[in-house]
Write an enzyme that holds these catalytic residues in place. Structure first.
Site, PDB file in Angstrom:
ATOM      1  N   GLU A   1       0.371  -9.249  -0.209  1.00  0.00           N
ATOM      2  CA  GLU A   1       0.716  -9.522  -1.620  1.00  0.00           C
ATOM      3  C   GLU A   1       0.662 -11.013  -1.943  1.00  0.00           C
ATOM      4  O   GLU A   1       1.628 -11.585  -2.458  1.00  0.00           O
ATOM      5  CB  GLU A   1       2.094  -8.938  -1.951  1.00  0.00           C
TER       6      GLU A   1
ATOM      7  N   GLU B   1       0.657   0.224   0.671  1.00  0.00           N
ATOM      8  CA  GLU B   1       2.080   0.410   0.323  1.00  0.00           C
ATOM      9  C   GLU B   1       2.139   1.310  -0.895  1.00  0.00           C
ATOM     10  O   GLU B   1       1.633   0.951  -1.960  1.00  0.00           O
ATOM     11  CB  GLU B   1       2.774  -0.920   0.006  1.00  0.00           C
TER      12      GLU B   1
HETATM   13  O1  AHR Z   1       8.086  -2.397   1.037  1.00  0.00           O
HETATM   14  C1  AHR Z   1       8.941  -3.340   0.464  1.00  0.00           C
HETATM   15  C2  AHR Z   1       8.227  -4.573  -0.064  1.00  0.00           C
HETATM   16  O2  AHR Z   1       7.502  -4.237  -1.215  1.00  0.00           O
HETATM   17  C3  AHR Z   1       7.201  -5.206   0.854  1.00  0.00           C
HETATM   18  O3  AHR Z   1       7.762  -6.099   1.740  1.00  0.00           O
HETATM   19  C4  AHR Z   1       6.309  -5.911  -0.113  1.00  0.00           C
HETATM   20  O4  AHR Z   1       4.998  -6.056   0.374  1.00  0.00           O
HETATM   21  C5  AHR Z   1       6.395  -5.099  -1.377  1.00  0.00           C
HETATM   22  O5  AHR Z   1       6.587  -5.896  -2.492  1.00  0.00           O
END
Ligand code: AHR
Length: 498
Positions: A173, A292
């Site tokens: 990110e 994610e």
């Molecule tokens: O999964 C929780 C968080 O969400 C992670 O660390 C991040 O990559 C995302 O913003």
């Protein structure tokens, strides 16, 4: 009663079921690692500190791939802290989640755990506070056979054979203002290109993931991917996508229709990547690594500044209900239907933190509701994904307009047919499936994850409140399959073909 009609034809397919779609994510965050997968002294932990109960559940869930060690955590992480004799490892401040990181668990423990759960790692490197050198050093530690500084260190640590880790994320990110060492798209694109080049020189067999946008609502969505890929297109194989679907803040219908947003995001990222390919005159096509995704009441989280410095704090231990399970099922269906261009997907996270598996320190581990659609899809999706032709009643949503109440995907493997279906509506949904072109179907069974109370959850006291159950009523008549999907439910219809 309104009904849905599906047509399945073996001539129309999306592509093979990509096993890497059933990925998960272990981040050094909250209690995902400490008292989640790793808890020395727990009655179910071995001498290695790994909780056997969590290993068993991870295997039962069918997890094929695990991303590690972050997440935001990775952007301030020094991987060398987590290898070697445990007594010599430093305790550090994790700036992402205001945690005290003991480094008792690191790469070698993770890889031992990976062997136990029989899954493939997806390793992230720190491109926040660190850069090319530390990334290539880590590839050398993990993948180089021996006779060099970092590979010999691995051997000294008792691991003679290289791990052979194929898939690597170039940071996490990096577009997010919250990210330690966040970058502009030009800065990151250049760094990703150079890091990838160096990492590939150590091991040419790597598959590399460039950071896409951290969600679709961020103002730079689309332009971030375009700029980053103009720098590093030739060096990478995947562009990442992340998204969390929030049950709070919008209407219930909006939440149940979350998969519409995932679909828009996948299509937007692919269109942008293909646009860059056209500009560069490249015939190579990237895939999306949706590394994610999950349901998360993110609007209730006060951010890292609301946290106190702690080791393994109880943060974001979301409890999931039946509606959450239906949404997770519909997200898995969306991933299957885009498997021609989505090559990796990781549900975030695995244990305790926004997770299908919950644990108590010194106590039990149990399955949250969202465990079940994942496990059922991982178990039954095999062979080829069919392109389902569906007509279904629609429901109004504020965010996405009219959305079909039915989300569905189907897979075909020699003699096995599986249809995955989510009823987003509040009424039972009769479905009729035309199986034209398929061999005769028999041995039909209908498994559902549903409950009269769509707010029902599994808890430490009542860990089996919501479980998959077989329901009657589904039937096959010639090439016509009929079933009724309970309100707000995830379903698998399985049949044998002869
Ligand atoms: O999964 C929780 C968080 O969400 C992670 O660390 C991040 O990559 C995302 O913003």
């Amino acid at each position: 009663m309104e009904s849905a009609k599906l047509t399945l034809d073996p001539a129309f397919e999306v592509g093979p079921v990509e096993r890497r779609l059933f990925g998960s994510f272990v981040e050094h965050m909250g209690r995902c690692v400490y008292t989640g997968v790793f808890e020395p002294g727990h009655p179910r932990a071995g001498d290695d500190g790994l909780r056997r109960d969590v290993i068993e559940l991870t295997r039962e869930m069918g997890v094929t791939t695990v991303r590690y060690p972050g997440g935001n955590f990775v952007s301030n992480y020094e991987w060398e802290d987590g290898v070697g004799p445990a007594s010599e490892r430093p305790t550090r401040l994790d700036l992402a989640w205001r945690q005290i990181e003991t480094n008792a668990f690191g790469l070698d423990e993770f890889m031992t755990w990976m062997r136990e759960v029989d899954a493939e790692p997806v390793m992230a490197v720190n491109l926040g506070t660190r850069g090319i050198r530390e990334a290539r050093d880590l590839v050398e530690y993990a993948n180089f056979p021996g006779g060099t500084r970092w590979s010999d260190l691995r051997i000294k640590h008792g691991v003679p054979e290289p791990y052979g880790i194929r898939v690597w994320c170039l940071g996490n990110e990096m577009d997010g203002p919250w990210q330690i060492g966040g970058k502009t798209a030009d800065e990151y694109g250049r760094l990703a290109f150079e890091a990838a080049k160096a990492m590939r020189r150590v091991d040419p067999g790597l598959e590399l993931v460039a950071c896409g946008s951290s969600n679709m609502r961020i103002a730079t969505f689309g332009s971030w991917e375009a700029t980053v890929l103009e720098h590093c297109y030739d060096q990478v194989d995947y562009i990442s996508a992340h998204s969390y679907y929030d049950p709070v803040g919008g209407s219930r219908a909006d939440f149940l229709a979350s998969a519409v947003e995932m679909e828009q995001q996948i299509e937007g990222v692919i269109a942008t990547a293909d646009h860059v390919a056209a500009k560069l005159g490249s015939r190579k096509r990237l895939k999306v690594s949706f590394d994610e995704w999950n349901v998360w009441s993110q609007s209730l989280f006060g951010g890292e500044s609301s946290l106190d410095w702690e080791h393994a704090p109880r943060i974001i231990e979301e409890e999931y209900d039946v509606a959450g399970a239906a949404v997770v099922g519909s997200l898995l269906i969306t991933l299957l239907n885009h498997a021609d261009r989505v090559g990796i997907a990781c549900q975030a996270q695995l244990a305790n933190v926004i997770a299908p598996i919950r644990t108590e320190p010194g106590g039990p581990a149990w399955r949250q509701t969202i465990f079940h659609p994942f496990a059922l899809t991982a178990a039954h999706a095999c062979g080829r994904i069919l392109r389902v032709q569906a007509t279904a009643p629609v429901m109004p949503t504020e965010r996405y307009g009219e959305v079909p109440v039915l989300a569905t995907a189907a897979t075909l493997d020699d003699d096995r047919l599986a249809v995955f279906a989510v009823n987003r509506g509040d009424r039972p949904l009769p479905v009729e499936i035309d199986l034209r072109g398929l061999p005769q179907a028999s041995d039909l069974s209908h498994v559902t994850v549903a409950d009269d109370d769509t707010g029902a959850r599994n808890t430490e006291r009542d860990p089996h409140r919501v479980e998959p159950r077989i329901i009657d009523g589904a039937a096959i008549d010639g090439d016509r399959l009929t079933a009724v999907l309970p309100p707000v439910s995830f379903n698998v219809l399985k049949a044998r073909l002869s």
